[in-house]
Scaffold this active site. Structure first.
Site, mmCIF file in Angstrom:
data_model
loop_
_atom_site.group_PDB
_atom_site.id
_atom_site.type_symbol
_atom_site.label_atom_id
_atom_site.label_comp_id
_atom_site.label_asym_id
_atom_site.label_seq_id
_atom_site.Cartn_x
_atom_site.Cartn_y
_atom_site.Cartn_z
ATOM 1 N N LYS A 50 -3.877 -4.499 -9.191
ATOM 2 C CA LYS A 50 -2.701 -3.706 -8.951
ATOM 3 C C LYS A 50 -1.402 -4.214 -9.940
ATOM 4 O O LYS A 50 -1.246 -5.134 -11.273
ATOM 5 C CB LYS A 50 -2.572 -5.015 -7.489
ATOM 6 C CG LYS A 50 -3.583 -4.903 -6.971
ATOM 7 C CD LYS A 50 -2.964 -6.120 -5.333
ATOM 8 C CE LYS A 50 -4.548 -6.609 -4.522
ATOM 9 N NZ LYS A 50 -5.287 -5.057 -3.906
ATOM 10 N N HIS B 131 -6.582 0.271 -1.163
ATOM 11 C CA HIS B 131 -6.909 -1.091 -1.955
ATOM 12 C C HIS B 131 -4.795 -0.748 -2.137
ATOM 13 O O HIS B 131 -4.146 0.408 -2.062
ATOM 14 C CB HIS B 131 -7.349 -0.517 -3.698
ATOM 15 C CG HIS B 131 -7.274 -1.029 -4.397
ATOM 16 N ND1 HIS B 131 -8.255 -2.657 -5.141
ATOM 17 C CD2 HIS B 131 -6.264 -0.968 -5.438
ATOM 18 C CE1 HIS B 131 -7.151 -2.899 -5.825
ATOM 19 N NE2 HIS B 131 -5.982 -1.944 -6.405
ATOM 20 N N TYR C 201 0.716 -1.340 -0.332
ATOM 21 C CA TYR C 201 0.016 0.106 0.384
ATOM 22 C C TYR C 201 0.931 1.072 0.129
ATOM 23 O O TYR C 201 1.916 1.165 0.867
ATOM 24 C CB TYR C 201 -1.073 0.206 1.151
ATOM 25 C CG TYR C 201 -1.800 -1.514 1.462
ATOM 26 C CD1 TYR C 201 -1.487 -2.185 1.999
ATOM 27 C CD2 TYR C 201 -3.348 -0.820 1.240
ATOM 28 C CE1 TYR C 201 -2.172 -3.182 2.150
ATOM 29 C CE2 TYR C 201 -3.917 -1.746 2.062
ATOM 30 C CZ TYR C 201 -3.476 -3.538 1.833
ATOM 31 O OH TYR C 201 -4.430 -4.311 2.168
#
Lengths: 352, 352
Positions: A330, A299, A288
């Site tokens: 991602k 997210h 993160y």
């Protein structure tokens, strides 16, 4: 086939045509390169043009059919079949493509040789061929030096092509380190921090560990980092105190990959990123940029997988990793190098 | 802690309580098992009850705190920490759980021991521990024999749990074999079928190969199967004819996994399934129950990955494979065994 189709001669690993072929093929389509006043085509270019009936090719005085040229080219040039399907595919998508290093240069849409610089260097790989990390990072470096992007074209066993872009990635975040400490115990293969206050503080401020009851379960990399930073103390089940070195040594016995994983974990944390296990995504870490509090975890932007310097990329594995990363929005990052000099390589799907 | 909390004594790998504990703990919650008139708790059960202040435990005459019991249990019982987090999680989800083989028995929601049979056998694994194929297939077999389902609880390094179900899978489809043949050439590492009619027929009727121009590119497994079935003839680049055995031998030199992959490919085709490469999904094959025509290719139901009999399941790899398969609405199947005796093992995510 009309009379005026240019005739070429196979010589070594290229097909030579007379100067009359230059206007149509070179100036009209950027095929081949001029050698004195003549035109030299690579085998891939020649097969492509022959398949479209735009040239004829002879070898040792006799005319070749497509099958004949293709079989010969495949014997002369290792990897010819792969390069052929990639060249054909990119041309059919409307790109100008020229032979180059490692395999091709591709011009941006609307651009062409002489007008614009090439946008991509193309590296053609068979799905079956494992690629050493160094062989992957070298063309990335070369492309980067001349401000090109590196396109990797992977040809699968059914000649379908998947395109990737590989590039160096700068990693940085805005997370902040946890504060305050407490006493933790190394159990069979994980660590428990017993103190309720310390557990809360480390979890809330640095998103460390997983709260279980009033305790905090810490992973080995988290524990090593907190110990390294002086934020916790560690003992074993017999109550004996463990120092940083001893803990890292024990962790390495529990998990063979520990030193490699820890080097990357530490580097990411030092770059102010927040790092948690990526197990559910099949990678070492999910990362993160910032976690303001465990109650509103955002997210995670990256999946990071630590690999050794002698890592071999198996393309089916890369395919699975990148596809999975993208399916959860991602970026897929492979991290390598030693503590203090960790580098990050992003591989992402391209849709040319 | 109220006075009436039952007191237990740690003896070996269990905690023994007097008969007065039976009504509340055993009859009221299905904890432990009765030994004569007393109650014996496993270490996991004891730690769980102690953490909820429902029992006290002493060892060698002195009272243990939770930390003390936990550290002792972790020394006494290998894998205690994993089993503890899984037991706790399942109990907190409202299931009755009892120690069993391989690790726990779980009763269906609304059921309990004595009323209903257990629904699942639970196998607890650390993310870090590679599991040999045989160790995975054995509990599946055992569970299947007594009509239980096998739940695999994988504990990651941060003590998060992912649940899977593993089971034997019967595979069958409604595809039909291609017809008619033609001459194909084995090039560097793939096969081209040159005849336009034969190419069309094999692609349209059996979904074999990939059309490129009027030709058909065939993968090695497709080629071996068609050759085996007498549907194509094969030659090498020098025009020498290749028989089935020689082709398979050559294919094995091109791709080390060829014999293993081919055994599974052939078995699936013989079960009337339509099999194509699964490269884009990081598996050997994607499999369709039926493909009516290449113009309307349906969704493929399965990803099948062939593994050797001595395969080691690395849980992060399984996690990635299953997650990816589910993200594209496919079942993840691992195939193993020899030609003529191929078995299929489905692993899917469970959300208990």
């Amino acid at each position: 086939m009309p009379e005026e189709v240019p005739r070429g001669r196979l010589e070594g690993d290229r097909v030579l045509l007379g100067s009359t072929a230059v206007p149509e093929l070179y100036e009209g389509g950027y095929f081949g390169r001029k050698v004195d006043s003549r035109l030299a085509l690579s085998l891939v270019e020649a097969a492509y043009l022959m398949d479209r009936s735009r040239i004829m090719v002879s070898s040792n005085g006799s005319k070749l059919d497509f099958k004949g040229l293709f079989e010969l080219a495949s014997s002369i040039e290792r990897g010819f079949e792969f390069r052929y399907v990639v060249y054909k595919d990119l041309r059919e998508r409307g790109y100008y493509v020229q032979p180059g290093v490692p395999d091709f240069r591709v011009y941006p849409r609307g651009g062409h040789p002489g007008k614009t610089p090439a946008e991509f260097y193309v590296y053609v790989i068979s799905e079956r061929t494992p690629v050493p990390l160094a062989e992957m990072s070298e063309p990335i470096r070369v492309a980067g030096q001349v401000r090109k992007r590196l396109m990797i074209a992977v040809v699968d066993e059914e000649s379908d092509i998947t395109y990737y872009e590989a590039r160096e990635k700068e990693m940085s975040g805005k997370g902040w380190p946890g504060s305050s400490g407490g006493k933790a115990t190394l159990l069979e293969d994980r660590v428990v921090l017993w103190d309720e206050e310390a557990s809360k503080s480390l979890h809330n401020q640095g998103f460390y560990g997983k709260p279980v009851g009033g305790r905090l379960q810490l992973s080995l990399v988290e524990s090593a980092y907190l110990l390294d930073k002086g934020l916790i103390q560690m003992e074993d089940r017999e109550g004996r105190s463990l120092g940083v070195e001893e803990f890292r040594e024990r962790a390495g016995r529990i998990e063979a990959d520990f030193p490699m994983k820890y080097g990357v974990y530490r580097d990411l944390r030092e770059r102010d990123l927040v790092v948690k296990t990526g197990f559910k995504f099949g990678s070492h870490f999910r990362v993160y940029k910032q976690v303001e509090s465990p109650e509103k975890v955002p997210h995670s932007e990256y999946l990071v997988h630590a690999v050794a310097e002698d890592y071999m990329f198996h393309l089916p594995v890369v395919s699975r990793a990148v596809r999975l990363a993208h399916s959860v929005r991602k970026q897929m990052i492979f991290a390598y190098g030693r503590e203090g000099n960790v580098r990050y390589l992003e591989i992402r799907r391209l849709k040319p």
